[in-house]
Motif scaffolding. Structure first.
Motif, PDB file in Angstrom:
ATOM      1  N   LEU A 101      53.496  -1.439 110.957  1.00 38.80           N
ATOM      2  CA  LEU A 101      52.706  -2.670 110.879  1.00 38.80           C
ATOM      3  C   LEU A 101      51.969  -2.956 112.185  1.00 38.80           C
ATOM      4  N   ASP A 102      52.570  -2.599 113.318  1.00 37.91           N
ATOM      5  CA  ASP A 102      51.871  -2.781 114.592  1.00 37.91           C
ATOM      6  C   ASP A 102      50.680  -1.830 114.691  1.00 37.91           C
ATOM      7  N   THR A 103      50.863  -0.614 114.208  1.00 39.07           N
ATOM      8  CA  THR A 103      49.749   0.339 114.182  1.00 39.07           C
ATOM      9  C   THR A 103      48.604  -0.216 113.351  1.00 39.07           C
ATOM     10  N   VAL A 104      48.937  -0.721 112.169  1.00 43.99           N
ATOM     11  CA  VAL A 104      47.918  -1.264 111.261  1.00 43.99           C
ATOM     12  C   VAL A 104      47.259  -2.499 111.865  1.00 43.99           C
ATOM     13  N   ALA A 105      48.039  -3.350 112.512  1.00 41.51           N
ATOM     14  CA  ALA A 105      47.483  -4.566 113.127  1.00 41.51           C
ATOM     15  C   ALA A 105      46.471  -4.211 114.213  1.00 41.51           C
ATOM     16  N   ASN A 106      46.794  -3.203 115.017  1.00 42.24           N
ATOM     17  CA  ASN A 106      45.880  -2.790 116.078  1.00 42.24           C
ATOM     18  C   ASN A 106      44.611  -2.160 115.513  1.00 42.24           C
ATOM     19  N   LEU A 107      44.753  -1.375 114.464  1.00 47.62           N
ATOM     20  CA  LEU A 107      43.576  -0.771 113.844  1.00 47.62           C
ATOM     21  C   LEU A 107      42.723  -1.834 113.150  1.00 47.62           C
ATOM     22  N   SER A 108      43.378  -2.848 112.577  1.00 49.89           N
ATOM     23  CA  SER A 108      42.634  -3.955 111.963  1.00 49.89           C
ATOM     24  C   SER A 108      41.806  -4.691 113.011  1.00 49.89           C
ATOM     25  N   ALA A 109      42.364  -4.788 114.226  1.00 47.70           N
ATOM     26  CA  ALA A 109      41.631  -5.449 115.313  1.00 47.70           C
ATOM     27  C   ALA A 109      40.411  -4.645 115.742  1.00 47.70           C
ATOM     28  N   MET A 110      40.368  -3.373 115.318  1.00 46.07           N
ATOM     29  CA  MET A 110      39.199  -2.522 115.579  1.00 46.07           C
ATOM     30  C   MET A 110      38.191  -2.613 114.438  1.00 46.07           C
ATOM     31  N   HIS A 111      38.355  -3.639 113.591  1.00 45.98           N
ATOM     32  CA  HIS A 111      37.422  -3.934 112.491  1.00 45.98           C
ATOM     33  C   HIS A 111      37.481  -2.892 111.370  1.00 45.98           C
ATOM     34  N   ALA A 112      38.708  -2.505 111.009  1.00 46.23           N
ATOM     35  CA  ALA A 112      38.882  -1.629 109.854  1.00 46.23           C
ATOM     36  C   ALA A 112      38.563  -2.395 108.574  1.00 46.23           C
ATOM     37  N   ASP A 113      37.942  -1.716 107.629  1.00 50.54           N
ATOM     38  CA  ASP A 113      37.665  -2.308 106.315  1.00 50.54           C
ATOM     39  C   ASP A 113      38.535  -1.715 105.220  1.00 50.54           C
ATOM     40  N   MET A 114      39.036  -0.499 105.455  1.00 55.56           N
ATOM     41  CA  MET A 114      39.828   0.168 104.426  1.00 55.56           C
ATOM     42  C   MET A 114      40.790   1.148 105.087  1.00 55.56           C
ATOM     43  N   PHE A 115      42.023   1.162 104.584  1.00 52.00           N
ATOM     44  CA  PHE A 115      43.024   2.126 105.025  1.00 52.00           C
ATOM     45  C   PHE A 115      43.349   3.067 103.864  1.00 52.00           C
ATOM     46  N   VAL A 116      43.271   4.359 104.115  1.00 49.20           N
ATOM     47  CA  VAL A 116      43.740   5.366 103.172  1.00 49.20           C
ATOM     48  C   VAL A 116      45.044   5.905 103.759  1.00 49.20           C
ATOM     49  N   VAL A 117      46.162   5.687 103.051  1.00 46.13           N
ATOM     50  CA  VAL A 117      47.480   5.898 103.645  1.00 46.13           C
ATOM     51  C   VAL A 117      48.285   6.932 102.871  1.00 46.13           C
ATOM     52  N   ARG A 118      48.771   7.950 103.587  1.00 49.02           N
ATOM     53  CA  ARG A 118      49.802   8.844 103.036  1.00 49.02           C
ATOM     54  C   ARG A 118      51.031   8.710 103.924  1.00 49.02           C
TER      55      ARG A 118
END
Length: 320
Positions: A101-118
């Motif tokens: 979740l911390d990884t995702v939060a930091n990437l969201s702060a980089m203005h991510a619009d979509m995550f493709v997750v495996r």
């Protein structure tokens, strides 16, 4: 795993995340398949681009190895004109102990619009979807043994391309079903689309007993399983997920459950053979079948690009 309100859909019943084929309304599946059909022609253009995701950032977060899925997602996003960022997990802060979740939060702060997750853990994409910002969309590219919805959808597209009417089909899914997230996604989608007979074929150690409760016919004999089938979906033996001696040997497995020309001859004359890859030739399928006239394994890969384009374009057009 799905809550009363499907977390994949907004209050209008529109797709905002793709986490599983389980619980997807038939209309949404048809919307994805129909949209994918409109993208197939992009492959034939000199400039293979459409502007639907221009200005959007798609982050590929692959915590497990992948060739076809990761590559086709990247191709699909780029053909939609998105900016694509492939996170190198082995060299990311995840290796230093950073939480998902911390990884995702930091990437969201980089203005991510979509995550493709495996991810190796079942439910990881659900967790991300629950905690990301409302404008961010999540696509499950495979989580543990649970689901692989885009593979299930590209399988449905392939079947519809060659067979048209799901309500007239017998579909045999053969092999390591107990470890297969693809099998689960296929079974849910086939059931939703009205396939009257779905067969799970394999040794007792590799076929979960609860499939009968889902209306699936369980067969521990290959001849019974593929006889008069319209579609045969072969699965890879997932040795990396097995513990203990679940099989006598690869040779014995091929003898009993490998798809050979002789066993294929028991199916309908116009049967198609599918496989999500990677193929273990001489273990689950003979090379003469994998490369033969009934095989649609390579078209599956091509269709996968169009299906993943469809999923991402639909998600980007809907709000939470």
């Amino acid at each position: 795993m799905l809550s009363k309100r499907n977390p994949q859909l907004n209050k209008h019943g529109e797709l905002i995340h793709l986490l599983s084929t389980e619980g997807l309304p038939r209309a949404v599946i048809h919307q994805i398949l129909d949209t994918a059909g409109t993208f197939l022609s992009v492959n034939d253009r000199e400039v293979k681009k459409v502007p639907l995701l221009r200005g959007k950032s798609v982050f590929n977060l692959f915590f497990e190895n992948s060739t076809r899925t990761r590559t086709t997602f990247e191709i699909a996003a780029k053909r939609l004109s998105a900016d694509v960022i492939n996170l190198d997990i082995a060299r990311s802060s995840t290796a230093k102990g950073e939480t998902l979740l911390d990884t995702v939060a930091n990437l969201s702060a980089m203005h991510a619009d979509m995550f493709v997750v495996r991810h190796s853990e079942s439910g990881a994409p659900y967790l991300i979807a629950q905690h990301c910002a409302p404008h961010v969309h999540v696509v499950n590219a495979g989580d543990g043994r649970h689901a692989h919805p885009t593979q299930g959808l590209l399988d449905m597209y392939t079947i519809r391309h060659y067979k048209k009417d799901f309500t007239q089909l017998t579909v045999a899914i053969v092999g390591d079903i107990v470890h297969s997230r693809v099998a689960r996604s296929d079974i849910h989608a086939l059931s939703t689309l009205g396939v009257p007979e779905i067969r799970a074929v394999g040794p007792k150690t590799l076929v979960p007993g609860d499939l009968r409760e889902m209306g699936v016919r369980v067969c521990h004999d290959m001849a019974e399983g593929v006889r008069d089938a319209d579609v045969i979906i072969m699965l890879r033996l997932q040795n990396e997920r097995m513990s203990g001696a679940m099989l006598p040997s690869a040779g014995e497995y091929f003898k009993s459950f490998g798809l050979t020309p002789e066993k294929l001859a028991l199916a309908k004359p116009d049967a198609i053979v599918m496989h999500p890859g990677p193929i273990n030739r001489g273990v689950e399928i003979a090379s003469s079948v994998a490369d033969g006239q009934h095989s649609v394994i390579l078209p599956q890969v091509t269709f996968g690009i169009a299906v993943r384009m469809a999923v991402m374009s639909i998600l980007a057009g809907n709000e939470a």
